[in-house]
Design a protein around this motif. Structure first.
Motif, PDB file in Angstrom:
ATOM      1  N   ASP A 226      46.538 -32.791  49.021  1.00  0.00           N
ATOM      2  CA  ASP A 226      46.230 -31.445  48.529  1.00  0.00           C
ATOM      3  C   ASP A 226      45.210 -31.515  47.396  1.00  0.00           C
ATOM      4  O   ASP A 226      44.260 -30.730  47.350  1.00  0.00           O
ATOM      5  CB  ASP A 226      47.518 -30.772  48.070  1.00  0.00           C
ATOM      6  N   LYS A 229      41.753 -32.454  48.781  1.00  0.00           N
ATOM      7  CA  LYS A 229      41.092 -31.334  49.461  1.00  0.00           C
ATOM      8  C   LYS A 229      40.339 -30.471  48.462  1.00  0.00           C
ATOM      9  O   LYS A 229      39.253 -29.957  48.754  1.00  0.00           O
ATOM     10  CB  LYS A 229      42.148 -30.513  50.211  1.00  0.00           C
ATOM     11  N   ASN A 245      44.558 -34.168  55.659  1.00  0.00           N
ATOM     12  CA  ASN A 245      44.122 -32.773  55.561  1.00  0.00           C
ATOM     13  C   ASN A 245      43.592 -32.253  56.893  1.00  0.00           C
ATOM     14  O   ASN A 245      43.831 -31.096  57.262  1.00  0.00           O
ATOM     15  CB  ASN A 245      43.043 -32.647  54.491  1.00  0.00           C
TER      16      ASN A 245
END
Length: 1023
Positions: A226, A229, A245
């Motif tokens: 996360d 990303k 991702n």
């Protein structure tokens, strides 16, 4: 424009003519046939809800063009008359490793005899841990392996979702057919799914070496993905996080291993907003309510345990009741889940012998699963789960021509799969042109061969390979030697058992329902013979499984010996006339009543009135106390040490809880109602504790004390610096006691900086300017670090330290580090030299949880004395007596009594050392640890003075529910003995009926202690 139209019409014409669209040149002429087939007069199962009689299936170029009762067969079609046959959609397996390379060998050696591998050996911009390999691409790895494909085709499978079964994050899956073509045409869709597991696979890195380490590593990888990303590419390249991702929106499969793993995997999914499709282990029925609550779809194996060979009474003693009951109930797992409304698909993976697959599906059907549910679990649901229901799963128009041709009901014991068609390509598995000769025949030989009333029996599940027998006068059984070639039959049989070499030879052919021909008797005389069908074959005529019709036992909570048929429930209880140890200012009250209602202590006093419906317990002559609280325990855990790094603050013991551990029950029998389940002492900073109530029969989450403060295990001494780990372990920092101090300094300095960065980010993002339109786009969140999260919680007084300790110098060191960095040590546990530093502990505010009289088991404890608890208490330290041992915990009342003998502690104060004081150390004393209205009804009614060696609980009550009683214990023992006896007889009958059995193996349950290390299993090992 006209030219373009002509080109378009030409392209359409080529496609309709069946000309293959290929990027591969061919060495030779192109021979493209129309690939147009019509299967007529068949029973066609279009999908689990739709069956057509006397219907036609039309396929063209590997796709279903039409299906129904009024299909017109176009000119040029190859017509196959399937009168009396059935067509089903080919089956789909979602948990396959077909076409994947063999797993690389796991790094050899054990934790103590090989140097640890602390860092990844994988070259390239990948994740720091080799067990996280989401970049693995099944499409790149896949190779057609026709022998393995053929094995699956014979079972009725036409397509599988395959992936590399290696590691915790395993990469993507690819959907392939089981054709023997080149990979380009076999692969249907790549990158179709994402895969995870609890197995580190071939990784040789030490981390993780425990189940809670596996969970923590996966959680951290997901948080890292996360972060990556949003911010990562600007700072570093990481192909693993990119792959995580990229696959985030794909169906995600999690190989969980068993019922505990299913719940554990779903909990991870909940944290990240993912609903995993979870591959179970076949024991989900044992926690069916909790598993249904997850909302997950499961992948279920149909691999069942073999019966145990228990004819020898000593061997039978080596089989637990849980193992016996699981043998009996495992085939009912799919049916029970279906009845509960839990969706699932079936898989052939996990079978020792893959050819057992369909027989085991039949066992599931015999035990409650319907045929429609079984077919759905093998066709439509798998296709839907991987979003490939536009290609597979049914025989609807436009879908791939993946189907099987069978002799009859797919799930019947006598069914034969004749052909498996994959994308319109025929794979012949059995010759459907061969007549089915099975049945019972009247055998006549003329002239009579000296034996009358002959019967020819042709049986077996496979009409291509039937079994033959001859009976004479309904009693004499003869075994002929038979050969079949299409409709031609030849047979040799010794009609006189006394002359086994005197063979009558018969040769003939089938004429309708009669076999007839010529032959010769042993003396050379020519005869004619005929066999007329008198009774058609039925699968029920085969040898019955002697276990099928017997009664199946019920569930237990938990599913082990001494489990209950029903989970205990809170009651309204009135305990009368007991001697009540309140641990309050009222002290010990005689002939006193205690009323329990809604899980709480409602009243304490004399001559209380029992409410309507209350159960009354006579406490006359008995002692009522609150439950014992064990501040330091390692029971009910699958492993206790993530010893791979000097700090593993990110791991949580709640991820490793084993609610079926019989030590829960044994400790209830010793009056224990609550425990702190601690990480071990393999590293300076260990994992986060689990505070539990010993609610026998509840799942792992049902044991956790709701709203309890967070605790964490620290450690000092020999274990931390690996002084007793062997010469191979001279790699991990720290290797000295000075290094241990530096670990604490370094980690807490980093935690301070981490907390500061998050506080700044949160403050900035909460300003009105930051909350404005597009404003947050300029804010950069720090990377979430689960290890530093836990340490920051300590600094923020939201998590509290229990520290394994012995030697005064190290105790002083940690208090000095804590004082200098602004945190406190909540409790020093073990602390056998606490009497030397009790004044400093009291000043620091640390409690002491100690053994009453353990010493001489290693150098660190050579100065231990039995007066330790008393001396610390007299300096104002809150002192508790703990177990650190599953056996000692059953007699903590006696351990507390030793402080009366050693140190002259008053009886009430001694009792508080195993009740109120540990409640204070665990910050639970506001609702536990004493008897007063409003507190949790965690109570023990003793038959004697609680500090007496003769004392035993008559009742152990948690939150108003009776989890142990003497009468209940006696009843459970009788019931367990009767259930064992029933199952032993059933296993003996199963062996007599021809079932394969396995020899019992003696297994001893492992009792955990602080220093124990348990490695994470490789793929395929017992979890």
């Amino acid at each position: 424009m006209r030219k373009h139209l002509l080109l378009l019409l030409l392209a359409v014409g080529l496609a309709q003519s069946g000309l293959a669209q290929t990027t591969f040149p061919r060495n030779g002429v192109y021979d493209e046939r129309p690939n147009l087939y019509a299967f007529t007069n068949a029973t066609i199962v279009v999908d689990p809800k739709t069956t057509l009689q006397n219907a036609t299936l039309l396929i063209r170029n590997g796709r279903v063009e039409a299906v129904g009762n009024t299909v017109s067969v176009p000119a040029g079609a190859v017509v196959m008359n399937l009168q009396g046959k059935r067509i089903y959609p080919s089956l789909i397996d979602l948990d396959s490793d077909y076409g994947m390379p063999d797993l690389p060998p796991r790094r050899g050696g054990g934790l103590f005899n090989t140097p640890p591998q602390l860092e990844s050996n994988k070259k390239g911009p990948y994740y720091w841990n080799q067990a996280i390999q989401p970049e693995a691409d099944a499409g790149l790895l896949f190779k057609v392996i026709n022998p393995k494909a053929e094995e699956l085709r014979k079972l009725g499978f036409g397509a599988v979702l395959t992936h590399a079964h290696d590691g915790i994050a395993r990469g993507n899956g690819t959907l392939v057919t089981l054709a023997d073509d080149r990979e380009n045409t076999v692969v249907l869709r790549n990158g179709l799914s994402q895969h995870f597991s609890f197995s580190k696979g071939s990784s040789g890195q030490n981390n993780p070496n425990s189940i809670m380490g596996v969970v923590a590593l996966l959680r951290q990888a997901m948080y890292d993905a996360d972060w990556y990303k949003k911010n990562g590419p600007a700072e570093q390249a990481n192909l693993s996080l990119e792959a995580l991702n990229r696959a985030a929106n794909l169906p995600a499969f999690f190989e969980a291993g068993d019922k505990f793993g299913v719940l554990r995997a779903d909990k991870i999914g909940d944290e990240f907003g993912r609903q995993f499709i979870i591959r179970g282990g076949g024991d989900e029925y044992q926690r069916i309510d909790e598993i249904k609550a997850t909302g997950a779809t499961l992948i279920l194996p149909v691999s069942y345990p073999q019966a145990y060979d228990v004819e020898d009474a000593w061997d039978a003693d080596n089989v637990s009741l849980a193992e016996m009951k699981h043998w009996e109930m495992a085939p009912a797992n799919p049916g029970m889940l279906a009845q509960a409304g839990i969706p699932f698909a079936l898989t052939s993976s996990g079978l020792k012998t893959r050819t057992d697959f369909m027989a085991n599906v039949r066992k599931a059907i015999e035990n409650g699963l319907t045929e429609a549910q079984a077919l759905e679990a093998l066709t439509t649901r798998p296709a839907q789960l991987i979003r490939a229901d536009d290609l597979l799963g049914t025989l609807a128009v436009g879908k791939l021509a993946n189907f099987i041709v069978t002799s009859g009901n797919l799930f019947a014991a006598d069914n034969v799969i004749y052909e498996n068609w994959i994308r319109g390509k025929q794979y012949i598995l059995a010759n459907r042109a061969i007549a089915d000769l099975r049945g019972t025949y009247d055998l006549n030989i003329t002239p009579q061969a000296g034996t009358s009333n002959l019967k020819l029996l042709i049986t077996g599940n496979n009409p291509d390979k039937p079994d033959f027998g001859v009976t004479a006068n309904d009693t004499i059984k003869l075994t002929p030697k038979v050969a079949i070639d299409n409709n031609l039959v030849s047979m040799q049989v010794a009609l006189d058992k006394k002359q086994p070499n005197a063979l009558t030879r018969l040769t003939g052919y089938r004429n309708g329902s009669t076999l007839q021909g010529d032959g010769q008797l042993p003396n050379g005389q020519t005869v004619t013979w005929s066999a007329t069908l008198s009774k058609p074959f039925s699968a029920s005529a085969t040898k019955a499984d002697t276990t099928k019709k017997s009664t199946m036992g019920g569930l237990l909570y938990p599913f082990v010996g001494m489990g209950n048929a029903k989970k205990p429930q809170p009651q309204t209880l009135l305990i009368r006339n007991a001697t009540v140890w309140t641990n309050e200012k009222d002290g010990i009250m005689t002939t006193t009543d205690v009323l329990v209602s809604n899980g709480k202590i409602a009243q304490v006093g004399k001559n209380l009135t029992a409410p309507t419906g209350a159960s009354v317990i006579d406490g006359t002559g008995k002692h009522l106390t609150n439950g014992i609280i064990d501040e330091h325990s390692h029971i009910a855990l699958f492993s206790i040490n993530e010893g791979s790094q000097s700090s593993t603050a990110e791991v949580r013991m709640s991820d490793a809880i084993n609610p079926d551990d019989v030590n829960i029950y044994r400790q209830l029998a010793g009056g224990v109602t609550s425990s702190q389940l601690l990480h071990g002492s393999a590293n300076a900073i260990g994992g986060q504790s689990a505070l539990v109530k010993l609610k026998w029969g509840e799942p792992a989450d049902g044991l956790l004390i709701k709203g309890a403060d967070g605790f964490i295990k620290f450690a000092l001494g020999e274990n931390v610096k690996q002084a007793n780990w062997g010469d191979a372990n001279r790699v991990r920092f720290p290797q000295t006691r000075m290094g241990v101090e530096q670990v604490y300094m370094d980690h807490f300095v980093r935690a301070k900086e981490y907390a500061k960065a998050w506080n700044a980010y949160n403050a900035q993002s909460n300003t009105p300017k930051a909350r404005g339109k597009n404003a947050t786009a300029t804010l950069t969140a720090p990377r979430r670090d689960l290890e530093l999260d836990a340490l920051a919680e300590i600094l923020a007084k939201k998590r509290f330290i229990t520290c394994h300790s012995y030697v005064q110098s190290e105790i002083n060191m940690l208090m000095h580090v804590a004082d200098s960095l602004g945190f406190k040590v909540n409790t020093f546990t073990h602390i056998l030299e606490g009497y030397k530093v009790a004044d400093k502990m009291a000043k620091h505010g640390a409690g002491g949880s100690t053994f009453s009289d353990w010493w001489a088991y290693k150098m660190e404890v050579k100065d231990a004395i039995p007066y330790n608890a008393a001396l610390m208490a007299r300096e104002g330290v809150t002192v508790s007596i703990n177990s650190d041992d599953a056996e000692m915990a059953r007699r903590l009342n006696q351990e507390a009594a030793k402080t009366v003998e050693y140190g002259g502690i008053a009886e009430e104060d001694a009792w508080k050392m195993v009740t109120l004081n540990p409640a204070k150390l665990l910050h639970l004393d506001s609702h536990m640890g004493s008897i007063r209205p409003g507190k949790d009804a965690d109570l023990v009614l003793w038959n004697n003075h609680p500090l007496s060696i003769y004392a035993r609980p008559d009742y152990t009550i948690i939150d108003g529910a009776i989890y142990y009683s003497q009468t209940g214990d006696e009843q459970n023992r009788v019931a367990m003995q009767a259930e064992r006896a029933r199952l032993i007889q059933k296993m003996i009958q199963a062996k007599a009926g021809g079932q394969t059995t396995t020899r019992p193996t003696a297994r001893r349950q492992r009792m955990w202690h602080c220093e124990d290390i348990e490695g994470v299993m490789a793929e395929g090992e017992n979890k």
